[in-house]
Design a protein around this motif. Sequence first.
Motif: not given
Length: 121
Positions: A43, A46, A49
Amino acid sequence: MSTAAFEVAATASDVLNVIGAFAGGLLIAGALVWAVWLGMRVRDREPPRPRSEEQPHLPDTGPVRETREMREPDEIHQTERERLLPHELHHSGSKRGDDQNRKRWLPGSSGGFGSGGIGHV
């Protein structure tokens, strides 16, 4: 063998069962901790968001509504050639129908294959 020997063997077996269960529990707990650690590493790699202002918004005119229309196939005129090429056809192969009333089944008819109706008598 005497009963004392059986008791010692049974006690040793119980101790081995407890040690095996404890070792199995430690193994499962260790696997779960490793999986959480690996998930956190994945995570972290990544991209971040999107923020709320980067999310899609409704158009100023409001939500887009679905349109329903009855379509009918384009007529294909025969030419001296045997077949039409794709660029000679309409892009969707159909056009808006003149009759926009939805076709309904006749009362008392079965509806369709396997619909469970008794059929037209």
